[in-house]
Scaffold this motif. Structure first.
Motif, PDB file in Angstrom:
ATOM      1  N   GLU A 108      -5.368   5.969   2.085  1.00  0.00           N
ATOM      2  CA  GLU A 108      -5.896   6.168   3.439  1.00  0.00           C
ATOM      3  C   GLU A 108      -6.026   4.874   4.234  1.00  0.00           C
ATOM      4  O   GLU A 108      -6.389   4.907   5.418  1.00  0.00           O
ATOM      5  CB  GLU A 108      -7.264   6.870   3.368  1.00  0.00           C
ATOM      6  N   TRP A 109      -5.720   3.733   3.643  1.00  0.00           N
ATOM      7  CA  TRP A 109      -5.934   2.469   4.333  1.00  0.00           C
ATOM      8  C   TRP A 109      -5.025   2.301   5.548  1.00  0.00           C
ATOM      9  O   TRP A 109      -3.849   2.694   5.520  1.00  0.00           O
ATOM     10  CB  TRP A 109      -5.687   1.292   3.395  1.00  0.00           C
ATOM     11  N   ASN A 110      -5.581   1.665   6.597  1.00  0.00           N
ATOM     12  CA  ASN A 110      -4.757   1.186   7.701  1.00  0.00           C
ATOM     13  C   ASN A 110      -4.558  -0.315   7.530  1.00  0.00           C
ATOM     14  O   ASN A 110      -5.009  -0.909   6.537  1.00  0.00           O
ATOM     15  CB  ASN A 110      -5.392   1.534   9.053  1.00  0.00           C
ATOM     16  N   ARG A 170       3.123   3.692  13.313  1.00  0.00           N
ATOM     17  CA  ARG A 170       3.059   2.376  13.962  1.00  0.00           C
ATOM     18  C   ARG A 170       1.607   1.996  14.247  1.00  0.00           C
ATOM     19  O   ARG A 170       1.202   0.845  14.033  1.00  0.00           O
ATOM     20  CB  ARG A 170       3.843   2.392  15.276  1.00  0.00           C
ATOM     21  N   CYS A 171       0.817   2.948  14.741  1.00  0.00           N
ATOM     22  CA  CYS A 171      -0.597   2.672  15.032  1.00  0.00           C
ATOM     23  C   CYS A 171      -1.349   2.282  13.772  1.00  0.00           C
ATOM     24  O   CYS A 171      -2.151   1.339  13.771  1.00  0.00           O
ATOM     25  CB  CYS A 171      -1.243   3.888  15.681  1.00  0.00           C
ATOM     26  N   GLY A 212      -2.477  -0.496  16.067  1.00  0.00           N
ATOM     27  CA  GLY A 212      -2.303   0.117  17.374  1.00  0.00           C
ATOM     28  C   GLY A 212      -1.015  -0.327  18.031  1.00  0.00           C
ATOM     29  O   GLY A 212      -0.298  -1.196  17.516  1.00  0.00           O
ATOM     30  N   VAL A 213      -0.683   0.279  19.157  1.00  0.00           N
ATOM     31  CA  VAL A 213       0.557  -0.052  19.869  1.00  0.00           C
ATOM     32  C   VAL A 213       0.243  -0.201  21.360  1.00  0.00           C
ATOM     33  O   VAL A 213      -0.834   0.169  21.830  1.00  0.00           O
ATOM     34  CB  VAL A 213       1.636   1.038  19.673  1.00  0.00           C
ATOM     35  N   PHE A 214       1.188  -0.740  22.102  1.00  0.00           N
ATOM     36  CA  PHE A 214       1.051  -0.775  23.554  1.00  0.00           C
ATOM     37  C   PHE A 214       2.403  -0.487  24.201  1.00  0.00           C
ATOM     38  O   PHE A 214       3.463  -0.738  23.617  1.00  0.00           O
ATOM     39  CB  PHE A 214       0.481  -2.101  24.050  1.00  0.00           C
ATOM     40  N   GLY A 219       1.173  -5.174   7.582  1.00  0.00           N
ATOM     41  CA  GLY A 219       1.622  -3.994   8.304  1.00  0.00           C
ATOM     42  C   GLY A 219       2.977  -3.506   7.834  1.00  0.00           C
ATOM     43  O   GLY A 219       3.209  -2.294   7.713  1.00  0.00           O
ATOM     44  N   PHE A 220       3.864  -4.440   7.528  1.00  0.00           N
ATOM     45  CA  PHE A 220       5.187  -4.057   7.057  1.00  0.00           C
ATOM     46  C   PHE A 220       5.125  -3.450   5.659  1.00  0.00           C
ATOM     47  O   PHE A 220       5.885  -2.540   5.330  1.00  0.00           O
ATOM     48  CB  PHE A 220       6.124  -5.261   7.084  1.00  0.00           C
TER      49      PHE A 220
END
Length: 207
Positions: free
Chosen positions: A128-130, A195-196, A201-203, A91-92
């Motif tokens: 386009e990758w998450n 961030r998502c 995702g986030v909360f 993610g980073f």
């Protein structure tokens, strides 16, 4: 009974697959499989001379006493490149806009993701990758790296030669990952979307 020649430390789905890959090269090896520290401690008391530990994509931190029981002949397959040691760093890498990523095989030492690097394999990040898609790609590549090293891991007890690659200066932590997922104040839409995408995702905690 003869002790274990190789002990695998990995999740259950990988255990049989990795064992089969090794036995295809060295069918006479006795291979043990642990999924957690308790199981690893049990197997570490049943080792053959010159045995080897192979950790594969595991969150288990191996204590130094167990590393020493294998004579330091312990390797870990880390699904991230040397620049990104630690907890879920994909993610980073996305968040920082990296264009390439990779996976690493290294010797296990007391400090997490800090041992001598013996292999690195890199690949391009698709725009386009998450985070999930990058993690899946890294998992596929780390399996390829494992297969590439099997002849050395299965047929010799000698230490693998170092590549000369160096680890990044910062080891990412679970706390940092969760901090990026936790939104405590309003963020610009572009930052929220980033961030998502980068952290699954986030909360937003209830005040």
């Amino acid at each position: 009974m003869r002790g274990y020649d190789i002990v695998l430390l990995c999740n259950t789905p990988e255990g049989e697959f990795l064992k089969d890959q090794i036995l295809a090269h060295a069918p006479k090896l006795r291979i043990g499989h642990a999924t957690d520290l308790r199981g690893l401690e049990k197997l570490s008391g049943q080792l053959a001379p010159h045995s080897r530990l192979i950790a594969f994509c595991t969150a288990v931190i191996v204590p130094d006493r167990i590393i020493q029981s294998f004579g330091g002949n312990c390797y870990n397959f880390h699904p991230a490149p040397p620049e990104y040691p630690g907890y879920r760093p994909s993610g980073f890498a996305l968040y920082r806009g990296e264009h390439s990523y990779g996976v690493t095989a290294h010797r296990l030492i007391r400090q997490v993701d800090a041992g001598e690097i013996v292999a690195v394999q890199r690949f391009a990040i698709e725009p386009e990758w998450n985070n999930y898609e990058l993690a899946v790609a890294a998992y596929s590549v780390v399996i390829d790296l494992f297969r590439a090293l099997i002849p050395q891991l299965a047929t010799t007890d000698r230490l693998l030669p170092a590549t000369g690659d160096s680890w990044g200066d910062h080891t990412f932590t679970r706390q940092e990952y969760l901090a990026m997922k936790t939104i405590r104040t309003p963020l610009p839409q572009t930052e929220l979307e980033a961030r998502c995408r980068c952290f699954d995702g986030v909360f937003c905690p209830v005040p």
